[in-house]
Scaffold this motif. Structure first.
Motif, PDB file in Angstrom:
ATOM      1  N   PRO A 183       0.826  -1.214   0.000  1.00 35.62           N
ATOM      2  CA  PRO A 183       0.000   0.000   0.000  1.00 35.62           C
ATOM      3  C   PRO A 183       0.860   1.264   0.000  1.00 35.62           C
ATOM      4  O   PRO A 183       1.966   1.290   0.552  1.00 35.62           O
ATOM      5  CB  PRO A 183      -0.800  -0.106   1.300  1.00 35.62           C
ATOM      6  CG  PRO A 183      -0.508  -1.465   1.862  1.00 35.62           C
ATOM      7  CD  PRO A 183       0.801  -1.885   1.302  1.00 35.62           C
ATOM      8  N   THR A 186      -1.902   5.339   3.716  1.00 38.68           N
ATOM      9  CA  THR A 186      -3.294   4.950   3.957  1.00 38.68           C
ATOM     10  C   THR A 186      -3.864   5.790   5.099  1.00 38.68           C
ATOM     11  O   THR A 186      -3.134   6.181   6.018  1.00 38.68           O
ATOM     12  CB  THR A 186      -3.361   3.447   4.310  1.00 38.68           C
ATOM     13  OG1 THR A 186      -2.731   2.698   3.254  1.00 38.68           O
ATOM     14  CG2 THR A 186      -4.791   2.976   4.464  1.00 38.68           C
ATOM     15  N   ALA A 212      -5.693   5.824   0.233  1.00 35.74           N
ATOM     16  CA  ALA A 212      -6.437   4.573   0.401  1.00 35.74           C
ATOM     17  C   ALA A 212      -7.066   4.547   1.786  1.00 35.74           C
ATOM     18  O   ALA A 212      -6.561   5.164   2.732  1.00 35.74           O
ATOM     19  CB  ALA A 212      -5.506   3.379   0.246  1.00 35.74           C
ATOM     20  N   GLU A 216     -10.001  -0.591   2.260  1.00 39.35           N
ATOM     21  CA  GLU A 216      -9.593  -1.010   0.916  1.00 39.35           C
ATOM     22  C   GLU A 216      -8.362  -1.911   0.959  1.00 39.35           C
ATOM     23  O   GLU A 216      -8.289  -2.920   0.251  1.00 39.35           O
ATOM     24  CB  GLU A 216      -9.332   0.222   0.049  1.00 39.35           C
ATOM     25  CG  GLU A 216     -10.612   0.944  -0.350  1.00 39.35           C
ATOM     26  CD  GLU A 216     -10.356   2.293  -0.980  1.00 39.35           C
ATOM     27  OE1 GLU A 216     -11.128   2.670  -1.888  1.00 39.35           O
ATOM     28  OE2 GLU A 216      -9.402   2.996  -0.572  1.00 39.35           O
ATOM     29  N   ASN A 241      -3.191   3.530  -6.398  1.00 35.42           N
ATOM     30  CA  ASN A 241      -4.082   4.373  -7.186  1.00 35.42           C
ATOM     31  C   ASN A 241      -3.357   5.080  -8.334  1.00 35.42           C
ATOM     32  O   ASN A 241      -3.638   6.229  -8.667  1.00 35.42           O
ATOM     33  CB  ASN A 241      -4.776   5.396  -6.289  1.00 35.42           C
ATOM     34  CG  ASN A 241      -6.050   5.977  -6.908  1.00 35.42           C
ATOM     35  OD1 ASN A 241      -6.183   7.188  -7.004  1.00 35.42           O
ATOM     36  ND2 ASN A 241      -6.984   5.140  -7.304  1.00 35.42           N
TER      37      ASN A 241
END
Length: 246
Positions: A183, A186, A212, A216, A241
């Motif tokens: 990730p 976040t 995020a 997710e 993303n």
């Protein structure tokens, strides 16, 4: 027959969101390992008999075999616990460096080694049962392990965790499925350790102009833990993303 998942750091942030998802799967009992359970929201839920909370500092590497023996057999291991420190390479105390490496890479690797041995043994026993599900491991790495990070030891540890994911998937030879996610920043408490100017610079690179959510990232971990095809093995899924396409 009940299945069991162990989630490190399952008491807050992404780990808490993942714990909530597993609570929706009635066939799973949940073991949450964390250093501190104060404020753990799940303690007030009616389903808490399905949750076993174990207070343990994962940087205590020497006693990890005892922790694994206490927990016993599990079907899914999620190495989620991690720590980002707002320190730069030229002002990084040795104690902070050692703590980061122990928590972010050494403990996850040792847990994969110890639980993996049990999962492989069980897979060999169940080899004649074509319907038997293999054990699974999912590691919460980070984009920091792919592109670098001001917290250099965090980035090094997360790069190592991605490598360990691929290495263990090969070592287990398909008897245990091992994957990871990477990730980008976040929307959890960890964001507080990132200066505002860096947060804004990152947001401009994303497609959706937002961070995020913990949910997710947790949904992706959850999918890899129970539903993804077994051919997806040794893979690290990017969750950024479009901010840092590779």
């Amino acid at each position: 027959m009940k299945k069991r998942v162990l989630i490190t750091g399952g008491n807050k942030g992404i780990g808490l969101a993942l714990t909530q998802l597993f609570l929706q799967k009635t066939e799973f009992d949940i073991v949450v390992v964390a250093r501190d359970f104060s404020g753990f929201k799940m303690l007030s839920w009616a389903q808490t008999p399905r949750i076993q909370c174990i207070e343990y500092d994962l940087t205590d590497l020497d006693n990890l075999p005892g922790l694994v023996n206490t927990v016993g057999d599990i079907d899914v291991l999620v190495n989620n616990a991690g720590l980002l420190q707002p320190l730069t390479y030229d002002a990084y105390p040795i104690a902070n460096r050692d703590y980061s490496l122990k928590l972010n890479i050494q403990a996850p690797v040792k847990l994969m080694e110890l639980f993996g041995a049990r999962m492989v043994q069980r897979a060999q026993i169940n080899a004649l049962q074509s319907s038997a599900l293999r054990g699974r491991m999912v590691n919460n790495a980070s984009i920091a392990g792919q592109i670098g990070h001001p917290d250099i030891w965090y980035g090094i540890a997360k790069a190592g965790l991605i490598n360990a994911t691929k290495s263990f998937s090969k070592a287990f030879a398909g008897q245990v499925i091992v994957n990871a996610v990477a990730p980008s920043p976040t929307a959890t408490d960890m964001l507080d350790s990132i200066p505002q100017h860096r947060q804004q610079a990152f947001l401009k690179k994303t497609i959706s102009q937002r961070f995020a959510t913990a949910q997710e990232v947790a949904q992706t971990l959850f999918w890899l833990a129970i539903d993804s095809p077994e051919y997806i093995n040794g893979v690290c899924i990017d969750i950024n993303n479009g901010a840092f396409p590779r």
